[in-house]
Design a protein around this motif. Structure first.
Motif, PDB file in Angstrom:
ATOM      1  N   GLY A  13       0.973  -1.318  -0.002  1.00 38.55           N
ATOM      2  CA  GLY A  13      -0.027  -0.079   0.055  1.00 38.55           C
ATOM      3  C   GLY A  13       0.956   1.086   0.083  1.00 38.55           C
ATOM      4  O   GLY A  13       0.554   2.358  -0.998  1.00 38.55           O
ATOM      5  N   LEU A  14       1.928   1.256   0.776  1.00 41.96           N
ATOM      6  CA  LEU A  14       2.810   2.344   0.875  1.00 41.96           C
ATOM      7  C   LEU A  14       3.498   2.452  -0.447  1.00 41.96           C
ATOM      8  O   LEU A  14       3.526   3.733  -1.015  1.00 41.96           O
ATOM      9  CB  LEU A  14       3.773   2.233   1.940  1.00 41.96           C
ATOM     10  CG  LEU A  14       3.342   2.463   3.402  1.00 41.96           C
ATOM     11  CD1 LEU A  14       4.326   2.087   4.382  1.00 41.96           C
ATOM     12  CD2 LEU A  14       2.652   3.731   3.891  1.00 41.96           C
ATOM     13  N   GLY A  15       4.020   1.442  -0.818  1.00 41.54           N
ATOM     14  CA  GLY A  15       4.665   1.591  -2.284  1.00 41.54           C
ATOM     15  C   GLY A  15       3.830   2.054  -3.288  1.00 41.54           C
ATOM     16  O   GLY A  15       4.070   3.007  -4.168  1.00 41.54           O
ATOM     17  N   THR A  16       2.468   1.566  -3.513  1.00 33.36           N
ATOM     18  CA  THR A  16       1.774   2.130  -4.379  1.00 33.36           C
ATOM     19  C   THR A  16       1.218   3.440  -4.292  1.00 33.36           C
ATOM     20  O   THR A  16       1.201   4.204  -5.248  1.00 33.36           O
ATOM     21  CB  THR A  16       0.338   1.270  -4.450  1.00 33.36           C
ATOM     22  OG1 THR A  16       0.527  -0.246  -4.732  1.00 33.36           O
ATOM     23  CG2 THR A  16      -0.787   1.584  -5.315  1.00 33.36           C
ATOM     24  N   ALA A  17       0.971   3.896  -3.161  1.00 30.97           N
ATOM     25  CA  ALA A  17       0.725   5.324  -2.811  1.00 30.97           C
ATOM     26  C   ALA A  17       1.657   6.187  -3.148  1.00 30.97           C
ATOM     27  O   ALA A  17       1.871   7.258  -3.918  1.00 30.97           O
ATOM     28  CB  ALA A  17       0.238   5.709  -1.361  1.00 30.97           C
ATOM     29  N   LEU A  18       2.982   5.930  -2.822  1.00 34.66           N
ATOM     30  CA  LEU A  18       4.073   6.678  -3.064  1.00 34.66           C
ATOM     31  C   LEU A  18       4.371   6.729  -4.737  1.00 34.66           C
ATOM     32  O   LEU A  18       4.750   8.082  -5.217  1.00 34.66           O
ATOM     33  CB  LEU A  18       5.399   5.998  -2.484  1.00 34.66           C
ATOM     34  CG  LEU A  18       6.822   6.901  -2.582  1.00 34.66           C
ATOM     35  CD1 LEU A  18       6.667   8.316  -2.013  1.00 34.66           C
ATOM     36  CD2 LEU A  18       8.044   6.072  -2.091  1.00 34.66           C
ATOM     37  N   ALA A 125       8.968   8.615   3.271  1.00 34.77           N
ATOM     38  CA  ALA A 125       8.967   9.117   1.956  1.00 34.77           C
ATOM     39  C   ALA A 125       7.469   9.497   1.797  1.00 34.77           C
ATOM     40  O   ALA A 125       7.454  10.716   1.060  1.00 34.77           O
ATOM     41  CB  ALA A 125       9.317   7.998   0.979  1.00 34.77           C
ATOM     42  N   VAL A 126       6.459   8.802   2.060  1.00 36.91           N
ATOM     43  CA  VAL A 126       5.077   9.063   1.767  1.00 36.91           C
ATOM     44  C   VAL A 126       4.509  10.061   2.641  1.00 36.91           C
ATOM     45  O   VAL A 126       3.920  10.944   2.116  1.00 36.91           O
ATOM     46  CB  VAL A 126       4.288   7.790   2.323  1.00 36.91           C
ATOM     47  CG1 VAL A 126       2.652   8.340   2.453  1.00 36.91           C
ATOM     48  CG2 VAL A 126       4.231   6.773   1.294  1.00 36.91           C
ATOM     49  N   ARG A 127       5.051  10.626   3.683  1.00 33.27           N
ATOM     50  CA  ARG A 127       4.732  11.522   4.613  1.00 33.27           C
ATOM     51  C   ARG A 127       5.248  13.055   3.906  1.00 33.27           C
ATOM     52  O   ARG A 127       4.841  13.859   4.168  1.00 33.27           O
ATOM     53  CB  ARG A 127       5.544  11.672   6.065  1.00 33.27           C
ATOM     54  CG  ARG A 127       4.696  12.281   7.175  1.00 33.27           C
ATOM     55  CD  ARG A 127       5.209  11.764   8.406  1.00 33.27           C
ATOM     56  NE  ARG A 127       6.551  11.521   8.595  1.00 33.27           N
ATOM     57  CZ  ARG A 127       7.283  10.308   9.070  1.00 33.27           C
ATOM     58  NH1 ARG A 127       6.315   9.254   9.533  1.00 33.27           N
ATOM     59  NH2 ARG A 127       8.257  10.372   9.195  1.00 33.27           N
ATOM     60  N   ARG A 128       6.416  12.918   3.091  1.00 31.12           N
ATOM     61  CA  ARG A 128       7.021  14.180   2.339  1.00 31.12           C
ATOM     62  C   ARG A 128       6.384  14.241   1.253  1.00 31.12           C
ATOM     63  O   ARG A 128       6.155  15.025   0.630  1.00 31.12           O
ATOM     64  CB  ARG A 128       8.348  13.814   2.031  1.00 31.12           C
ATOM     65  CG  ARG A 128       9.105  13.493   3.355  1.00 31.12           C
ATOM     66  CD  ARG A 128      10.711  13.674   2.836  1.00 31.12           C
ATOM     67  NE  ARG A 128      11.257  12.708   1.874  1.00 31.12           N
ATOM     68  CZ  ARG A 128      11.459  11.360   2.169  1.00 31.12           C
ATOM     69  NH1 ARG A 128      11.832  11.063   3.595  1.00 31.12           N
ATOM     70  NH2 ARG A 128      12.088  10.332   1.462  1.00 31.12           N
ATOM     71  N   GLU A 129       5.572  13.318   0.667  1.00 29.20           N
ATOM     72  CA  GLU A 129       4.742  13.562  -0.551  1.00 29.20           C
ATOM     73  C   GLU A 129       3.525  14.440  -0.394  1.00 29.20           C
ATOM     74  O   GLU A 129       2.587  13.855   0.135  1.00 29.20           O
ATOM     75  CB  GLU A 129       4.567  12.087  -1.068  1.00 29.20           C
ATOM     76  CG  GLU A 129       4.135  11.973  -2.779  1.00 29.20           C
ATOM     77  CD  GLU A 129       5.413  12.601  -3.533  1.00 29.20           C
ATOM     78  OE1 GLU A 129       4.942  13.540  -4.491  1.00 29.20           O
ATOM     79  OE2 GLU A 129       6.451  12.219  -3.291  1.00 29.20           O
ATOM     80  N   PRO A 130       3.480  15.365  -1.215  1.00 29.58           N
ATOM     81  CA  PRO A 130       2.499  16.538  -1.012  1.00 29.58           C
ATOM     82  C   PRO A 130       0.880  15.875  -1.596  1.00 29.58           C
ATOM     83  O   PRO A 130      -0.067  16.337  -1.164  1.00 29.58           O
ATOM     84  CB  PRO A 130       2.658  17.774  -1.493  1.00 29.58           C
ATOM     85  CG  PRO A 130       3.767  17.263  -2.643  1.00 29.58           C
ATOM     86  CD  PRO A 130       4.603  15.999  -1.905  1.00 29.58           C
ATOM     87  N   THR A 131       1.143  15.083  -2.647  1.00 34.45           N
ATOM     88  CA  THR A 131      -0.191  14.460  -3.208  1.00 34.45           C
ATOM     89  C   THR A 131      -0.725  13.299  -2.670  1.00 34.45           C
ATOM     90  O   THR A 131      -1.734  12.784  -3.225  1.00 34.45           O
ATOM     91  CB  THR A 131       0.161  14.098  -4.962  1.00 34.45           C
ATOM     92  OG1 THR A 131       1.263  13.314  -4.808  1.00 34.45           O
ATOM     93  CG2 THR A 131       0.540  15.417  -5.445  1.00 34.45           C
ATOM     94  N   VAL A 132      -0.125  12.815  -1.413  1.00 30.17           N
ATOM     95  CA  VAL A 132      -0.579  11.627  -0.603  1.00 30.17           C
ATOM     96  C   VAL A 132      -1.179  12.153   0.416  1.00 30.17           C
ATOM     97  O   VAL A 132      -0.089  12.706   1.389  1.00 30.17           O
ATOM     98  CB  VAL A 132       0.511  10.472  -0.761  1.00 30.17           C
ATOM     99  CG1 VAL A 132       0.030   9.419   0.087  1.00 30.17           C
ATOM    100  CG2 VAL A 132       0.915  10.363  -2.102  1.00 30.17           C
TER     101      VAL A 132
END
Length: 457
Positions: A13-18, A125-132
């Motif tokens: 899930g994390l990989g897909t979202a990122l 990394a996901v936490r840094r991603e503004p579109t997620v």
């Protein structure tokens, strides 16, 4: 750009979202657990109780596709993994000096680390991603479904709220509720194929002493008895796991949850004894995992997709027992494909289902066949009589050409028939056998009598 809802905050899930977020898609990830992998993997690994994710504390070695996908999609995550203590191991490192390079040799690298370290790097990394947007502590309770032939999923429901999406990704894992939800919504049932693995896993974690050696030297990673397998998983930051595999029918497996019995048994195998002889610090109780199966869940049948607007990935799609370490690699490959083709998949998932059958199904079939043979052998306590297969396995540790074939299979780059079936490899195995005319398949582990003597009456 697509709006995507991802159900499940594990590695898939994390990989897909990122990967989706980095392509500019608007992603909302829903995870029912309020806790996330943080900046202290040591604390998380040993003290985070995760009954829905039993594999989280089992040993891992991440195969070539994990490294390849991260290099392509998230090189910052890969650099973070190494900074957190993950280590690269090339299969040719066994020989000390690598043979002359051939195309593809650069991919034969295992990433040695605990799962929690990869989870922590992906979470950061996901936490840094503004579109997620990550919504923790929010359990998806149902799908929003529009009638049709087939029905179309238009979003997810969380409590009283509905979140619309162009595509929903089921990354809920092997216990995903999605198949039951689809049937309840009037869709044709997903096609589920399940095979019991027939084996039980037991492991214990250790840490090498800071003032001691970093390993036992050139020791093979695994040993075997007719009824049990044992191996070592070197990991990050001086940690390693000792692992024992038995048939679920073995009467002694319950006794192995006693750390003293487990360690006495592990010392009967040369591969694990060499590491335990380093006087490591025990870091965990004996961790058992059973009830293992191999499960393929297809959201398409002979008439096509049973639903649109929804696809599955990770263990929700393909779950294999951990023997060969396929799970994370297959999950990230699916995540990469989804992120690359998301708008096409949102419009019509037919191509995605065809890709999963073409790219992933063969590894599922290989695991099922391997388990069927291995579980029966362990249950019967019968030694192998296949001289050629035993020679092929042994020869890999003497001959880099055969080791290359072994590594290509292990890293999901070629099937066994493709890798070992070449004329060059077969000639090398034949030459190895010719130099050892008395070779017979043997085991380096304990006899059944020696094993039973370790188990309290």
């Amino acid at each position: 750009m697509a709006r995507v809802a991802v159900m499940g905050g594990g590695i898939s899930g994390l990989g897909t979202a990122l990967m989706l977020g980095r392509r500019g898609h608007q992603v909302t990830l829903f995870e029912q657990d309020v806790r996330q992998a943080g900046e202290d993997p040591e604390h998380d690994f040993y003290r985070w109780h995760r009954p829905r994710v039993p594999q989280a504390v089992q040993p891992h070695s991440f195969l070539a596709p994990v490294r390849t996908v991260l290099h392509a999609e998230a090189p910052d995550v890969y650099a973070d993994l190494l900074a957190r203590g993950a280590e690269e191991y090339h299969d040719f490192d066994w020989f000390g000096e690598h043979p002359p390079h051939r195309a593809g040799d650069e991919d034969l690298v295992t990433l040695r680390t605990r799962r929690i370290v990869l989870e922590a790097a992906l979470t950061a990394a996901v936490r840094r991603e503004p579109t997620v947007e990550v919504r923790r502590g929010r359990r998806v309770s149902a799908l929003a479904v529009r009638d049709g032939r087939p029905p179309r999923v238009t979003g997810v429901r969380v409590g009283e709220e509905t979140y619309g999406a162009d595509l929903v990704v089921d990354a809920c894992g092997r216990r995903s509720p999605v198949p039951a939800w689809l049937v309840a919504a009037g869709a044709r049932p997903p096609v589920v194929e399940s095979h019991r693995a027939g084996i039980a896993y037991l492991c214990r974690w250790y840490r090498l002493r800071p003032d001691g050696p970093r390993g036992p030297g050139r020791i093979r990673p695994g040993s075997a008895a007719p009824f049990a397998l044992a191996g070592v998983f070197p990991s990050d930051n001086g940690t390693f796991a000792v692992n024992v595999v038995l048939s679920t029918a073995d009467r002694t497996r319950g006794a192995l949850t006693d750390p003293a019995v487990f360690e006495a048994a592990a010392r009967r195998f040369p591969a694990t004894a060499a590491w335990l002889d380093l006087d490591p610090e025990p870091r965990s109780p004996v961790l058992a995992m059973a009830g293992l199966d191999n499960r393929w869940t297809s959201l398409a049948d002979d008439d096509g997709p049973v639903v649109t607007g929804l696809v599955n990935a990770g263990d929700s799609l393909i779950h294999t027992n951990p023997t060969l370490g396929h799970g994370v690699a297959l999950g990230l490959l699916a995540a990469q494909h989804l992120a690359t083709h998301v708008e096409e998949i949102a419009a019509d998932p037919t191509g995605y289902h065809a890709w999963t059958r073409r790219a992933l199904r063969r590894w599922f079939d290989a695991q099922v066949a391997s388990d069927r043979t291995g579980a029966q052998r362990l249950a019967d306590s019968e030694p192998s009589t296949d001289v050629r297969a035993a020679a092929q396995a042994a020869c890999a540790f003497d001959d880099p050409v055969v080791m290359r074939a072994r590594a290509q299979v292990r890293h999901l780059l070629r099937t066994p028939d493709e890798a070992f079936g070449s004329e060059e490899v077969q000639e090398r195995v034949s030459a190895w056998l010719a130099a050892r005319p008395d070779f017979t398949p043997t085991h380096d582990g304990p006899t059944r009598d020696q094993w039973d003597a370790l188990i309290p009456a």
